[in-house]
Scaffold this motif. Structure first.
Motif, PDB file in Angstrom:
ATOM      1  N   SER A 195      14.624 -44.558  98.076  1.00 12.14           N
ATOM      2  CA  SER A 195      15.454 -45.583  98.725  1.00 12.14           C
ATOM      3  C   SER A 195      16.890 -45.140  98.949  1.00 12.14           C
ATOM      4  O   SER A 195      17.670 -45.872  99.601  1.00 12.14           O
ATOM      5  CB  SER A 195      15.445 -46.864  97.877  1.00 12.14           C
ATOM      6  OG  SER A 195      16.006 -46.622  96.598  1.00 12.14           O
ATOM      7  N   ARG A 196      17.265 -44.007  98.431  1.00 10.85           N
ATOM      8  CA  ARG A 196      18.642 -43.585  98.584  1.00 10.85           C
ATOM      9  C   ARG A 196      18.892 -43.125 100.020  1.00 10.85           C
ATOM     10  O   ARG A 196      18.030 -42.479 100.622  1.00 10.85           O
ATOM     11  CB  ARG A 196      18.958 -42.471  97.591  1.00 10.85           C
ATOM     12  CG  ARG A 196      18.976 -42.945  96.133  1.00 10.85           C
ATOM     13  CD  ARG A 196      19.154 -41.795  95.162  1.00 10.85           C
ATOM     14  NE  ARG A 196      18.016 -40.877  95.158  1.00 10.85           N
ATOM     15  CZ  ARG A 196      17.939 -39.796  94.393  1.00 10.85           C
ATOM     16  NH1 ARG A 196      18.940 -39.518  93.560  1.00 10.85           N
ATOM     17  NH2 ARG A 196      16.884 -39.013  94.452  1.00 10.85           N
ATOM     18  N   ASP A 237      18.359 -46.420 105.792  1.00  5.23           N
ATOM     19  CA  ASP A 237      16.948 -46.659 106.072  1.00  5.23           C
ATOM     20  C   ASP A 237      16.479 -45.863 107.284  1.00  5.23           C
ATOM     21  O   ASP A 237      15.367 -45.313 107.290  1.00  5.23           O
ATOM     22  CB  ASP A 237      16.693 -48.155 106.319  1.00  5.23           C
ATOM     23  CG  ASP A 237      16.864 -48.987 105.061  1.00  5.23           C
ATOM     24  OD1 ASP A 237      17.076 -48.389 103.983  1.00  5.23           O
ATOM     25  OD2 ASP A 237      16.763 -50.226 105.141  1.00  5.23           O
ATOM     26  N   ASN A 276      16.820 -50.407  97.163  1.00  6.35           N
ATOM     27  CA  ASN A 276      18.258 -50.269  97.398  1.00  6.35           C
ATOM     28  C   ASN A 276      19.030 -51.076  96.362  1.00  6.35           C
ATOM     29  O   ASN A 276      18.708 -52.244  96.110  1.00  6.35           O
ATOM     30  CB  ASN A 276      18.632 -50.751  98.794  1.00  6.35           C
ATOM     31  CG  ASN A 276      18.086 -49.832  99.874  1.00  6.35           C
ATOM     32  OD1 ASN A 276      17.872 -48.650  99.637  1.00  6.35           O
ATOM     33  ND2 ASN A 276      17.859 -50.385 101.068  1.00  6.35           N
TER      34      ASN A 276
END
Length: 646
Positions: free
Chosen positions: A577-578, A581, A625
């Protein structure tokens, strides 16, 4: 003057011609004695001819053989040396073999091996040559087996020939040419010794501590020697010259052959003597020995089908007293030389004497396990001090008290042949046991297979032993390395795999198995990686190239697609999730394309592959996130999946 010279030359030529005729007659006479196996007078005549300067290859062959078969190995060695040195073109391989054997008896093992090497060069399918080539370190093997016996004298030996002991009640029966008490002593021209008779000692109360001759219906004026007796003491099998109705019988060459006879004890007297039906006037059958269950008789013979000078055979003793058809024990035991004097112990070990197997010289005693009617095991030299550089033979052994007897013509004996007692202090290792071990794995995933079965299957397709793989997929088994075996690995859902192992030296061996699935049970949308138990395909942070540690897993998928040509795959790639997107969606698409391109480069058709990136939309944990997660937890989301489309 010229006439006188001519007359003198004529007289000299007549004299030389007359001497040549005389020498020829002597040689012919010696050859006749030789053909009759009358070696002792043949030796005397051959030596007289040689002293007069007449020598030929044929004479040296027969003189050497006469010494050889009389166990005069020193004279035989010197004669064979003269033969191979002066008439090399006329010497066949058998004479090199016998020369090699005589050198052994003199302790000259280095020269013996050199001569034996020449023998192997001259032969193609000879068992002795094959054994010599494969057992060059036979002296080391003999040394390993040596020192296991404490030997002692037999107190009933005589200055004559004493040999062929056999167990009888609490004592022994044996053969001897000692003084029979007769004024007329019968002598045999083979070795100028008296004819042999059977004697007993400590076998009956009337003969306690005395050597007594067996009843006259058993003994004759010819040879009686090796014997064996049933456990109840009522049936005696023994060897005798071909003798019928008080007369000896010769074959067409004038040779008196050996036969096996049977006698029955009735009211304390041996009688009802009859010869066995497989005897012949044309060949010898001798040296009987009974199996522990007394259903089989073993013996030595030169009958049709014999590999060498004499082979070991067996014949069934039927319940009605009849006999089966003699069977040769085969070329593991028998060679082109002499195999003779069998004895079978209660533990079904066959002991026999041979000069065809590697030994110390002359006849040596050998052993082989023959349980379950097998005759293809390891033939083992029993070692010193039972074996020596001379003839060692007629070995018998009681495994209950580890005591036994044998005979030898070694120099320290009292007579020509002497019986020795022994105590076995360390058992002879006869069984060839080989340990095999390894790991069983899935061929595609390389994962260990726990609970797989590994079996040892013999050449008759019968299971010998089995093991189950442990938590690490490992197994350990033992097998008989004297014979061929199949090692087979099996597990439900997999195709069995096996490897054949022939005879070996018994050294431990590692055999790993890689089993293929018999089918892939899967449907549309299933993850092939999970079905094949593959490790997850991971990527480094912010990278889309396949890591080195992941290449192995992708190769397993490629292997599966090669095995199942109809299989089509969708490669789904993911990120953690880093990052933004949109960037993660792009990165995951690059990871999917990178995986597909790698597989295409390895030979998988492009139309069987698709790839799609999902970014961070399908996380496997809660590392969304804004959530604090460890690097290890984030790594779990950076992955590729292999979804079955067809």
């Amino acid at each position: 003057m010229i006439k006188k010279i001519s007359l003198l030359l004529f007289i000299m030529s007549l004299t030389l011609w007359g001497q040549a005729i005389a020498q020829e007659r002597l040689v012919n006479k010696a050859n006749e004695q030789y053909q009759d196996y009358s070696f002792s007078p043949a030796i005397d005549i051959y030596k007289r001819v040689m002293e007069k300067g007449y020598v030929s290859a044929d004479l040296l062959k027969k003189l050497g053989n006469s010494y050889y078969f009389n166990a005069d190995y020193k004279e035989a060695s010197e004669t064979y040396k003269k033969l191979v040195d002066e008439y090399p073109a006329d010497v066949g391989p058998e004479y090199f073999f016998r020369y090699s054997q005589t050198l052994k008896t003199l302790g000259n093992y280095e020269d013996s091996n050199e001569v034996m090497a020449k023998f192997t060069e001259m032969t193609s399918n000879d068992v002795r040559a094959s054994v010599f080539k494969t057992e060059k370190d036979y002296m080391a093997d003999i040394k390993k087996n040596s020192g296991r016996y404490d030997i002692g004298p037999f107190e009933y030996n005589s200055p004559y020939s004493d040999f062929a002991p056999s167990f009888y009640k609490e004592g022994l029966i044996f053969s001897s040419d000692r003084d029979t008490g007769n004024l007329a002593r019968y002598r045999h021209t083979w070795n100028s010794k008296d004819f042999l008779d059977l004697y007993k000692v400590n076998a009956d109360s009337i003969s306690e501590n005395q050597v007594t001759k067996i009843d006259d219906e058993v003994n004759t004026r010819l040879h009686e020697s090796t014997s064996t007796i049933t456990a109840d003491g009522n049936t005696l099998y023994f060897t005798r010259n071909n003798f019928k109705n008080g007369k000896y019988i010769k074959d067409e060459n004038g040779v008196i052959r050996l036969k096996i006879f049977k006698a029955v004890l009735t009211e304390g007297v041996w009688g009802s003597v009859e010869e066995l039906p497989f005897n012949s006037d044309d060949y010898s059958v001798a040296h009987p020995a009974l199996s522990p269950d007394e259903k089989t008789l073993y013996f030595a013979s030169d009958m049709s089908g014999t590999l060498g000078e004499s082979d070991l055979f067996k014949v069934a003793i039927n319940e009605d007293g009849s006999y089966g058809v003699p069977q040769n024990l085969g070329n593991t035991i028998n060679t082109e030389a002499r195999e003779t004097f069998p004895f079978i112990s209660k533990e079904e070990v066959l002991y026999f004497s041979s000069d065809g197997h590697p030994g110390l010289g002359g006849l040596d005693v050998f052993a082989i396990k023959i349980a379950n009617d097998r005759f293809d095991g390891s033939v083992v030299n029993v070692g010193e001090p039972v074996n020596s550089n001379m003839d060692d033979f007629t070995f018998i052994f009681n495994e209950e008290d580890r005591k036994g007897y044998f005979a030898s013509n070694r120099a320290e004996g009292m007579g020509a042949d002497d019986i020795y007692s022994f105590l076995e202090t360390t058992p002879l290792k006869l069984d060839c046991i080989q340990e095999i071990s390894g790991t069983v794995r899935d061929k595609i995933s390389n994962e260990v297979l726990v609970g797989a079965t590994v079996k040892v299957i013999d050449e008759n397709n019968e299971e010998v032993s089995s093991a189950i793989t442990d938590s690490e997929g490992k197994y350990i088994l033992s097998l008989d390395c004297d014979r061929g075996n199949f090692v087979r690995a099996m597990m439900n859902g997999y195709v069995p795999s096996e490897e054949y192992l022939g005879k070996s030296d018994g050294k431990p061996r590692i055999i790993d198995f890689y089993l293929e699935r018999d089918k892939v049970t899967a449907g549309f949308g299933d993850d092939l990686a999970k079905l094949l138990q593959l490790s997850t395909i991971y990527f480094d942070f912010d990278k889309f190239n396949i890591r080195k540690d992941s290449e192995v897993e992708v190769e397993k998928v490629i292997a599966a697609m090669e095995k199942y040509p109809s299989l089509k795959i969708m490669v789904n790639s993911h990120t953690d999730s880093r990052g933004r997107d949109s960037y993660n969606l792009w990165l995951s698409q690059k990871r999917a394309e990178s995986t597909v391109n790698y597989m295409i480069a390895k030979g998988i058709s492009e139309d069987r592959l698709q790839g799609e990136g999902f970014g961070e939309t399908k996380l496997v944990n809660g590392c969304e996130n804004g959530v604090r997660c460890s690097a290890k937890e984030h790594e779990l989301n950076r992955r590729s999946e292999f979804i079955i489309m067809e």
